[in-house]
Every structure is written in C-alpha cells, then in structure tokens.
Design a protein around this motif. Structure first.
Motif, short mmCIF file in Angstrom:
data_model
loop_
_atom_site.label_atom_id
_atom_site.label_comp_id
_atom_site.label_asym_id
_atom_site.label_seq_id
_atom_site.Cartn_x
_atom_site.Cartn_y
_atom_site.Cartn_z
N PHE A 191 0.74 -1.10 -0.04
CA PHE A 191 0.01 -0.09 0.14
C PHE A 191 0.96 0.97 -0.02
O PHE A 191 0.41 2.06 -0.51
CB PHE A 191 -1.08 -0.01 1.19
N GLU A 192 2.15 1.08 0.52
CA GLU A 192 2.81 2.40 0.69
C GLU A 192 3.44 2.71 -0.63
O GLU A 192 3.46 4.02 -0.82
CB GLU A 192 4.19 2.22 1.39
N SER A 193 3.61 1.81 -1.36
CA SER A 193 4.17 2.35 -2.86
C SER A 193 3.03 3.05 -3.59
O SER A 193 3.32 3.99 -4.27
CB SER A 193 4.87 1.27 -3.60
N GLY A 194 1.80 2.58 -3.62
CA GLY A 194 0.61 3.11 -4.05
C GLY A 194 0.50 4.59 -3.50
O GLY A 194 0.28 5.51 -4.54
N LYS A 195 0.65 4.81 -2.44
CA LYS A 195 0.35 5.87 -1.58
C LYS A 195 1.28 6.96 -1.96
O LYS A 195 1.08 8.18 -2.31
CB LYS A 195 0.36 5.88 -0.04
N ALA A 196 2.57 6.49 -2.22
CA ALA A 196 3.80 7.22 -2.40
C ALA A 196 3.48 7.95 -3.80
O ALA A 196 3.80 9.14 -4.07
CB ALA A 196 4.96 6.64 -2.30
N LEU A 197 3.08 7.03 -4.77
CA LEU A 197 2.70 7.62 -6.27
C LEU A 197 1.69 8.64 -6.22
O LEU A 197 1.94 9.44 -7.00
CB LEU A 197 2.35 6.24 -7.07
N VAL A 198 0.54 8.53 -5.28
CA VAL A 198 -0.61 9.21 -5.35
C VAL A 198 -0.28 10.60 -4.68
O VAL A 198 -0.43 11.63 -5.38
CB VAL A 198 -1.67 8.62 -4.74
N GLN A 199 0.78 10.56 -3.80
CA GLN A 199 0.93 11.73 -2.81
C GLN A 199 2.28 12.15 -3.26
O GLN A 199 2.70 13.44 -2.62
CB GLN A 199 0.99 11.30 -1.54
N ALA A 200 3.30 12.00 -4.22
CA ALA A 200 4.32 12.56 -4.57
C ALA A 200 4.08 13.66 -5.24
O ALA A 200 3.11 14.15 -6.00
CB ALA A 200 4.94 11.74 -5.73
N GLU A 201 5.02 14.77 -4.90
CA GLU A 201 4.52 16.16 -5.22
C GLU A 201 4.29 16.59 -6.39
O GLU A 201 3.37 17.28 -6.92
CB GLU A 201 5.74 17.03 -4.68
N HIS A 202 4.99 15.98 -7.63
CA HIS A 202 4.86 16.08 -8.97
C HIS A 202 3.74 15.24 -9.68
O HIS A 202 3.55 15.37 -10.79
CB HIS A 202 6.26 15.89 -9.71
#
Length: 494
Positions: A191-202
C-alpha cells in the motif's frame, strides 16, 4: 508466480516523479506530428515483441493465447486511434471570441480557450487486462496523447509481461527522440508504494482500474495531499440486465445460451460482466432460467487470473449463496484445479434483494443473480436500489419498451452505457463509447476510460485574453495553421 522485481521505495518514487516532471517540460512542447508518430511507434514496437509477449502473458495470467491476441490488437489499435486524434486536432476544443473594443459600456476583450495537459500521470496496471488496461493500455495511451508523461505501476500478477511492454515503449522513446523519462515503470506490492505514487509532489493525476476498496484508497490518498489531484478510478460494477416479458416468451432458449456465454466469458473476469439480472415473475422467466442453466452446466471450468482472485470469488460467491431466500439455480462442474472457477447462477425475490445489501455487492467472476420481481414497480425499485454502474441492459421487444416506458426513462441515471438486446461484455474502442458511470462504477461519471474522449481526463482548460497572435498556441492563432475545427464567435469553422 512470485514477483521477482524490486519494490520501489518512497524515495525512489519521488525521484521518478521528479524526472517525470522534468520530462513534462519538454514533452508538452513536442509537435502534433512528433507525438502522433511516437504513439504509432509504440504500437509497432509492441507488435514486434511477437509471440513471446503473448506466451509470457498467458503464463502469468492463465488467459488463453486467442484472447490475448485480440487484446494486444485492441491495445495497439487504441494507440493508433489516439495518434489519429492528435493529427485531426479538434480534441483540444479551441474556442475563440474576438474582441469588440467599441462595445459599450465596457469593451469586450479577445478571449481564446483550449485544453492543455495537466502534467505527470500515474497509471496503475489492471490485473484482468495485461495489455489493454495496463502498461501501454488506454490510460497510458490517452495520457501520452494529451501531452502528459506517464509513470506506470506494474501489476504484480503480470510483472514480467509489463516489463516486456515497458522495453517496447523505451525503444519507441529512443526512435522518436522523446525525453527519456516521458514514460517510467515501477514495481510494488505494498500500500505504501501506491500511496507514495499518488502523494508525490509532482503527480498531477491518477488512473486506476480495479476494486472499489483500491480505488477509494487512492482517492483518500489524494484528499490528504496539500493540493488534491484528480483520481480517475474505475471500480465495481454488477451491470444489471433487465429481461422483459415479451422477449422471454418468444426467445427464452436463445437468451439462455447468449447469457450463459456472457456470464462465463473469460471466467467472468470483466468489469462489464452481467452480475445482476432482473425480471418480473412469470412462467417464461423460469423457462429462461432452465435454458440458462443448461448453458452454465455446459461450461468447462477454467483457471482464473491468479490465486487471489480465485479465493475472493469462492468467498464472495459462497457468502451470496448462503444468504436467506437465495436459491442456487445452477452451478457448473466441480473444478479440477485449485484456481478454476465454478460458474453459478442464483435466484432471489425482489423483496429479499431489497432487504439484503450484501446481495448488491459485486462478485468478480462467473456468477450472476436473478432477481424475480412481483411487478414493474418492484423491478424499478430494485433497479434504483443498485448503485452506479458501467452498463445496464434491456432485453426486450419494441412492444416491451412501449409497455415499460417508466422503466426506460430511469436508465440514463443508472449507468454510463445503456444497451438494448445485447450483452455488456465487450467494449468497442471508438469515439462514441462511454466506459464510465455514476459512483462507485467510477469516481467521476463525467469521463470515459475508453475512446478518444478518455484523453479529456488529463487536461484542463486555459483562456488567453488579449494575447499577441504570434505568441498564441498554434490551435488559437488567427490563421489556424493546424487546420482544425474551432468555434469562432459561436460558429464552427475550419
């Protein structure tokens, strides 16, 4: 098959998105011809992978080669469709309202509007379509066409297939002299990788095809951002099919065979699988169910995509069949292998269906529930109780439609695509297709995930006021150098 690829860390994902943003600055300035040639080249490079790609996909997904051959053709065709869309050009919705400097009491400025790309798009590969909804699928093709770089999170159920398609896209990038990071590819099962992709600044937008739980989680991740971004999730759909009296009396045998085929197509692993059927109680209805049972019984069980999907199917279909007042009409032969599905059809009354929310939930696989209603009003009540859908279908005659106008009138509020005398499985890739619908079928019913209008998800309108003509985008310049259709002072002109 275990995923052999390294999981991307949060830090690595942030770096990927930074590179994607840098690529955006270059890619959005590429010409129409350069972008369309790029899409055509991706299609050709995927085809150049040959049978090896099909064999790997079949190995990972249990899907048969003929099905995958057709899906690959659909994937390359939609890439070329978006290339054609770019060359035609009017998709940018150029609108010009010329100035009226002498208008009183206030002069009217010169105003010109068009669609521009949002920025880097994250695409989550789908489990059930390793080509058409995954690495180079519709989300990727439409985003690249819109001028947005793409970062794909490979689906772990077909990670090697995704890698092969990734290599084809990278080769097209080199051939077409595109920015190296206009397309990037990451792996992840957490879940962390999916969350990181959505929440990445760019990250500027997200495309997802999968479960309601997964789609809602991505929307929640976006809402937690400092600047929330659009998340276009295609989620659950049970695609209700209404069988009316006249056609049941006249066509029971043919309908039974037709819907046995649709329910079990691809072992029911389609977002448009007909998981709910509705009819008014009659002898003709039970005659239809007899024919449907014969068709279901004749289907040979087959392996589902992977063990997780099979386990979920067994669990959810089992729960549905255990519900009070639900009767098993027919279940296919006992499976010979661990992840083979047993197609099943069940029956319940309209009253019992309305009283049990669990029966409204999607069972992903070759399962369908027939709701027998006492009259038209109960049928309408049942249909209204079902949440938003990708499709709804009416099986009937012209007389049926005439006799049930009140029913017909509510259909557009239920789904994005309304079928008459057909099956919902099978989605044509064309300009008129709507593959979307009210929540929870999708998170934004204003858009489609299939057809040229899928590109509208990745753009926003911008208005130029009193801008020097020579500095305007080509689509808005007076001479119309792109020769596209534009609305000029409320008239379509070329």
């Amino acid at each position: 098959m275990a995923n052999q690829f390294k999981e991307a860390s949060v830090e690595e994902i942030n770096q990927v998105m930074q590179r994607s943003h840098a690529a955006f600055e270059i890619f959005q300035k590429k010409s129409i011809q350069e972008k369309s040639t790029f899409l055509d080249t991706i299609a050709s490079e995927i085809e150049a992978l040959g049978d090896a790609l099909l064999q790997k996909a079949s190995e990972e997904t249990n899907l048969p080669i003929p099905r995958l051959t057709g899906e690959r053709a659909r994937t390359t065709a939609q890439l070329r469709m978006f290339a054609t869309m770019l060359r035609e050009g009017s998709w940018v919705e150029a609108t010009i309202d010329t100035a009226l400097p002498e208008r009183t009491p206030l002069p009217k400025p010169d105003l010109r509007k068009m669609l521009i790309p949002l920025g880097p798009v994250v695409v989550f590969g789908a489990s059930n379509f390793p080509f058409a909804y995954s690495t180079a699928g519709g989300d990727t093709a439409s985003a690249l066409a819109a001028g947005c770089p793409v970062v794909v999170k490979a689906h772990p159920a077909h990670a090697e297939t995704s890698e092969m398609v990734y290599t084809a896209i990278k080769k097209a990038i080199t051939i077409c002299n595109m920015p190296e990071d206009v397309f990037q590819h990451v792996h992840g099962t957490s879940f962390e990788s999916g969350k990181a992709l959505v929440q990445a600044e760019h990250t500027a937008a997200v495309g997802f095809t999968g479960s309601t739980v997964g789609g809602k989680a991505l929307v929640d991740y976006s809402a937690q951002r400092k600047n929330p971004i659009p998340v276009f999730s295609e989620m659950g759909s049970i695609n209700p099919v209404i069988f009316l009296e006249d056609t049941l009396q006249k066509n029971a045998a043919a309908l039974g065979a037709q819907y046995a085929g649709s329910i079990t197509l691809g072992m029911g692993q389609f977002c448009t699988n007909p998981g709910l059927m509705l009819a008014i109680e009659s002898e003709a209805l039970h005659n239809f169910l007899d024919h449907l049972s014969t068709g279901i019984e004749a289907v040979q069980p087959a392996k589902m995509l992977h063990a997780g999907i099979h386990s979920a199917y067994v669990k959810k279909s089992g729960e549905a069949l255990k519900q009070q007042d639900v009767t098993l009409v027919k279940q296919a032969a006992i499976a010979a292998h661990d992840i083979e599905a047993r197609p099943a059809v069940a029956l319940v009354s309209g009253e019992a269906f309305l009283a049990n929310p669990l029966l409204h939930e999607e069972v992903f696989g070759p399962y369908s529930l027939m709701v027998s209603c006492k009259d038209e009003q109960e049928l309408i009540t049942v249909l209204k109780s079902v949440s938003g859908q990708l499709t709804t279908t009416v099986m009937g005659t012209i007389q049926d439609l005439t006799d049930h106008q009140a029913l017909v009138d509510i259909l557009p509020s239920i789904a994005g695509r309304i079928l008459f005398n057909g099956v919902p499985t099978g989605v044509e890739v064309c300009a008129s297709m709507v593959h979307g619908g009210p929540y929870p079928a999708t998170t934004d019913s204003r858009f489609t995930a299939v057809g040229i209008n899928a590109a509208k998800r990745w753009v926003r309108p911008v208005c130029y006021q009193n801008w020097p003509n020579s500095l305007l985008p080509l689509a808005l310049q007076d001479a119309n150098p792109l020769n596209i259709w534009r609305m000029v002072d409320n008239e379509w002109k070329k």
